[in-house]
Enzyme design. Structure first.
Site, PDB file in Angstrom:
ATOM      1  N   PHE A 127       0.856  -1.196   0.000  1.00 53.36           N
ATOM      2  CA  PHE A 127       0.000   0.000   0.000  1.00 53.36           C
ATOM      3  C   PHE A 127       0.883   1.232   0.000  1.00 53.36           C
ATOM      4  CE2 PHE A 127      -2.444   3.461   1.857  1.00 53.36           C
ATOM      5  CZ  PHE A 127      -3.577   3.427   1.058  1.00 53.36           C
ATOM      6  N   ASP A 214       9.248   2.559   1.636  1.00 52.85           N
ATOM      7  CA  ASP A 214       8.079   3.269   2.135  1.00 52.85           C
ATOM      8  C   ASP A 214       7.965   2.957   3.628  1.00 52.85           C
ATOM      9  OD1 ASP A 214       5.604   4.160   2.929  1.00 52.85           O
ATOM     10  OD2 ASP A 214       4.520   3.383   1.177  1.00 52.85           O
ATOM     11  N   LYS A 243       2.877   9.507   8.390  1.00 52.73           N
ATOM     12  CA  LYS A 243       2.064   9.164   9.562  1.00 52.73           C
ATOM     13  C   LYS A 243       2.586   9.680  10.915  1.00 52.73           C
ATOM     14  CE  LYS A 243      -0.879   5.594   7.766  1.00 52.73           C
ATOM     15  NZ  LYS A 243      -0.547   4.917   6.522  1.00 52.73           N
TER      16      LYS A 243
HETATM   17  C1  LIG Z   1      -0.849   5.186   5.112  1.00 51.49           C
HETATM   18  C2  LIG Z   1       0.203   4.800   4.170  1.00 51.49           C
HETATM   19  C3  LIG Z   1       0.421   5.541   2.995  1.00 51.49           C
HETATM   20  C4  LIG Z   1      -0.470   6.693   2.576  1.00 51.49           C
HETATM   21  O1  LIG Z   1      -0.388   7.756   3.464  1.00 51.49           O
HETATM   22  P1  LIG Z   1      -1.447   8.958   3.354  1.00 51.49           P
HETATM   23  O2  LIG Z   1      -0.953   9.940   4.375  1.00 51.49           O
HETATM   24  O3  LIG Z   1      -2.793   8.403   3.683  1.00 51.49           O
HETATM   25  O4  LIG Z   1      -1.398   9.472   1.985  1.00 51.49           O
HETATM   26  C5  LIG Z   1       1.476   5.166   2.188  1.00 51.49           C
HETATM   27  N1  LIG Z   1       2.264   4.129   2.501  1.00 51.49           N
HETATM   28  C6  LIG Z   1       2.080   3.397   3.615  1.00 51.49           C
HETATM   29  C7  LIG Z   1       3.014   2.268   3.925  1.00 51.49           C
HETATM   30  C8  LIG Z   1       1.035   3.701   4.479  1.00 51.49           C
HETATM   31  O5  LIG Z   1       0.843   2.949   5.568  1.00 51.49           O
END
Ligand SMILES: *Cc1c(COP(=O)(O)O)cnc(C)c1O
Length: 390
Positions: A127, A214, A243
């Site tokens: 994701f 990520d 986050k």
């Molecule tokens: C939540 C998340 C995103 C997206 O972040 P947003 O602030 O909602 O755009 C991207 N990568 C990972 C691994 C995430 O957990």
């Protein structure tokens, strides 16, 4: 909510106030927060140091513009670069934007090398966000359906499978980068093997690809290290954060090292809000408190305590397939779908999440203690047992 776009399946509760690891709804009922707004509220709710930093900055100046120097952004950039041993930082406002920056950087890097159709290797069950490029990179069809045509230039492989990447390396000369989560969050809390991450690092170096991690969910102390990749002794070329970085104030960051340094030039990328003084004050305060209160060590210790507690409570229970994770990023995989547990936990005064249909996901604030963990275990175990009919 007739005037809100119908983008979320919301639970019928609203919180009025927070204190530490507790949230209180409009009727005054208390909820133990084992989710932290999905890995966001690093310091819990209303941490006095964070509140003070934000209030002070708001009274001073909230926003200027990236047209001007922003000393707090420079300070946060220095701090992140030192913690990650990386060289440069671009600030934005969210995780998807941080990944957009990574993706754009990788493409530009490719073009500089004479590859005019650059491809990025991405993972199944990953994701990366909800913008067009990041949903195209995401390994979950549900996120993509209805938004075709997708952004091209992504090659998907199974997660934690080195041979699959090797095969792409042999057949695709346009690859410029590999993008992955060291611990897949939305995908069900899957921890990549240390050997795999080290091998991907070597492969990227050998092929001149960027290793792009990520760490939007697993970064900022959650695993017990500042960044999850530090647990296996590697350094990526690009890393995205968001986050937990502002402990609730929106901020994202894309970090670069080695071959990824100086790829962007003025005019290549930007953000109106990115790294404004308010967000950076929150980011600096978050990092400061994480360090001064020893919260990384605590995340490692308390996470282990929680996993052991659940393992003991569920011993011999075959409906519990796996209890996994690192630090305060925890997944309990059941043998059946368990989305109802979220509402049942809410009624029991506990905030949790279920992802990938059958994985209970726990992402407590990093101020969580052993005593808080006992309450979590005490409230959640009977719900899971009942769900399994055990
Ligand atoms: C939540 C998340 C995103 C997206 O972040 P947003 O602030 O909602 O755009 C991207 N990568 C990972 C691994 C995430 O957990």
């Amino acid at each position: 909510m007739p005037h809100l776009m119908n983008t979320y399946g919301r639970l019928p509760v609203a919180f009025e106030r927070g204190e530490g690891v507790w949230l209180f709804d409009e009727g005054g009922k208390a909820y133990l927060d084992a989710l932290a707004g999905i890995a966001v509220s690093t310091l819990g709710h209303n941490h006095p140091r964070l509140v003070e930093a934000i209030a002070k900055q708001a009274a001073n100046v909230i926003h200027t513009s990236n047209i001007y120097r922003i000393p707090l952004q420079e300070a946060l950039g220095d701090r992140l670069a030192a913690l990650a041993q990386m060289d440069q930082v671009f600030f934005c406002n969210s995780g998807c934007e941080a990944n957009e920056a990574s993706i754009k950087l990788a493409r530009l890097y490719g073009h500089h090398k004479g590859i005019d159709q650059p491809a990025i290797i991405v993972m199944d069950q990953s994701f990366h966000g909800r913008t067009l490029a990041t949903l195209s990179a995401t390994g979950n069809r549900k996120v993509q359906v209805g938004f075709e045509p997708l952004v091209t230039g992504f090659v998907r492989v199974p997660f934690d499978d080195l041979e699959a990447i090797n095969k792409v390396a042999e057949s695709n000369p346009n690859v410029v980068a590999v993008l992955l989560e060291p611990i897949q969050g939305e995908g069900g809390v899957h921890v990549a093997h240390a050997d795999y991450l080290r091998a991907v690092r070597e492969l990227c170096t050998r092929h001149g690809w960027l290793m792009m991690l990520d760490e939007v969910q697993c970064g900022i102390g959650r695993t017990g290290a500042w960044f999850a990749h530090q647990q296996v002794g590697i350094r990526p070329d690009v890393m995205s954060l968001a986050k937990g970085l502002g402990s609730g104030v929106p901020i994202g960051a894309c970090l670069a090292a080695g071959p990824a340094v100086d790829v962007f030039k003025p005019g290549n990328h930007g953000s109106t809000f990115g790294g404004n003084p308010l967000a950076c004050a929150a980011g600096l305060a978050t990092l400061e408190v994480l360090e001064s209160e020893g919260l990384l060590e605590r995340a490692a210790k308390v996470g282990e305590y929680i996993r052991r507690g659940f393992a003991a409570a569920f011993e011999g229970l075959s409906g519990v397939r796996d209890i996994r994770g690192q630090g305060l990023m925890i997944g309990i995989e059941l043998d059946r779908p368990c989305g109802e547990l979220v509402g049942q936990a809410l009624s029991a005064g506990l905030l949790i999440n279920v992802t990938a249909e059958r994985v209970v996901r726990l992402l407590p604030p990093l101020v969580f203690t052993e005593a808080d963990s006992d309450v979590l275990i005490e409230r959640l175990v009977p719900l899971i047992r009942a769900h399994l009919g055990a």
